[in-house]
Enzyme design. Structure first.
Site, short mmCIF file in Angstrom:
data_model
loop_
_atom_site.label_atom_id
_atom_site.label_comp_id
_atom_site.label_asym_id
_atom_site.label_seq_id
_atom_site.Cartn_x
_atom_site.Cartn_y
_atom_site.Cartn_z
N GLU A 194 -29.24 -12.37 33.24
CA GLU A 194 -29.12 -10.92 33.26
C GLU A 194 -28.42 -10.36 32.03
O GLU A 194 -28.40 -9.13 31.83
CB GLU A 194 -28.40 -10.48 34.54
CG GLU A 194 -29.25 -10.70 35.79
CD GLU A 194 -28.54 -10.34 37.08
OE1 GLU A 194 -27.31 -10.23 37.05
OE2 GLU A 194 -29.23 -10.20 38.10
N GLU B 216 -26.25 -33.76 41.45
CA GLU B 216 -24.90 -33.24 41.37
C GLU B 216 -23.85 -34.34 41.30
O GLU B 216 -22.70 -34.09 40.97
CB GLU B 216 -24.59 -32.34 42.57
CG GLU B 216 -24.42 -33.06 43.89
CD GLU B 216 -23.88 -32.13 44.98
OE1 GLU B 216 -22.85 -32.50 45.56
OE2 GLU B 216 -24.47 -31.07 45.21
#
Length: 325
Positions: free
Chosen positions: A105, A136
């Site tokens: 964004e 992860e």
């Protein structure tokens, strides 16, 4: 013949490994079980919604308790980005997705290059929509992802992990710190391994979740709030705004083109005709257009003044030549 039970049984090593991990998870606030909610599924929908809403209201208070640490991390980030550094988020699962969301964004909001704010997720782009099992758990994977970016001491790496124990996030911070980059560890447990690894630990303790261990809830909300602050206030410090106006907005669609004209109007009070003339003279650059109107300069002069002021509109306005009448 091997029985089904034997075939599915864990090895002694696995028993030990999972036993240790279960014991570790049991110590984490974000994983705590709340017996008072054990029969939440028996409640009506409105009551569950009220409980969730009440839980969510506690998150801003938890963030507020860590504002000094957040501000210090932002100042360090902004100083490095002013020298050409990058802001890089690294996380797994929901934290990784939140980092990518924040990074994606920044270009339309602040006209940054996509290479300036980057989001990394364990397992790569496919993990944005589909979990990549085991990704992860690898510090090495995080180091490899960052190595591909050629880190410099002017970069900032933010490891994001609700638990504060995710190896990918810790590995990213450890690798970045070894390269001399600024490091921030954003987690939702106190005294976390991630916080210990980072130069700037930011630990937002939101408490146990409504659903045990579902850290996309309060923990995810807290992380989103902090990431909003990290990117937005850093961009304010870099001169990407004028007051509370997004003067570096990239007008890439009809809505943003309309917004850009509204921003020029709010900043200058100019007429529609003046605004269109200014935007035409500055190739649609909002900040430059404002400077031509308020500073009474032409497009090329506005560009020169902003370049000399490192993009800070207030400084460019102060440096604009004043004509006497």
């Amino acid at each position: 013949m091997t029985s089904t039970t034997d075939a599915n049984a864990a090895t002694p090593g696995q028993d030990s490994e999972y036993g240790e991990l279960r014991a570790e998870l049991a110590t984490l606030t974000t994983e705590a079980f709340r017996p008072e909610l054990a029969e939440i599924d028996r409640l009506d929908t409105l009551e569950i919604a009220r409980i969730m809403n009440g839980e969510d209201r506690t998150v801003p208070t938890a963030v507020a308790a860590r504002l000094p640490e957040i501000a210090a991390a932002i100042d360090g980030t902004a100083a490095r980005m002013a020298r050409g550094g990058r802001l890089i988020y690294a996380g797994a699962g929901t934290p990784g997705r939140l980092g990518i969301l924040d990074a994606s964004e920044c270009p339309p909001t602040f006209n940054t290059d996509p290479s300036e704010v980057i989001g990394l997720i364990a397992g790569g782009p496919s993990a944005i929509v589909t979990a990549v099992e085991g990704a992860e758990d690898s510090k090495e994977l995080a180091a490899a992802d960052l190595e591909a970016l050629d880190l410099t001491p002017d970069d900032t790496v933010v490891g994001i992990s609700a638990s504060g124990r995710t190896p990918y996030a810790i590995g990213a911070v450890e690798h970045a710190r070894a390269k001399g980059a600024l490091t921030i560890g954003l987690s939702c447990n106190a005294d976390s391994a991630l916080g210990a690894a980072a130069e700037h630990p930011v630990e937002i303790v939101v408490g146990p979740e409504l659903l045990t261990g579902s850290t996309r809830l309060k923990a995810g909300t807290a992380q989103k709030l902090v990431l909003n602050m990290l990117s937005t206030i850093t961009m304010i410090r870099l001169g990407k705004t004028y007051g509370n106006l997004m003067v570096d907005v990239r007008a890439s669609n009809e809505k943003l083109r309309a917004r850009s004209r509204r921003i020029v109007a709010l900043a200058t009070g100019a007429s529609d005709e003046e605004i269109e003339t200014a935007l035409a003279a500055t190739d649609g650059e909002v900040k430059n257009a404002i400077l031509t109107i308020l500073g009474r300069v032409d497009g090329p002069t506005a560009a020169t003044l902003l370049s000399a002021s490192d993009g800070h509109l207030r400084a460019a306005l102060a440096a604009a030549p004043r004509t006497t009448t």
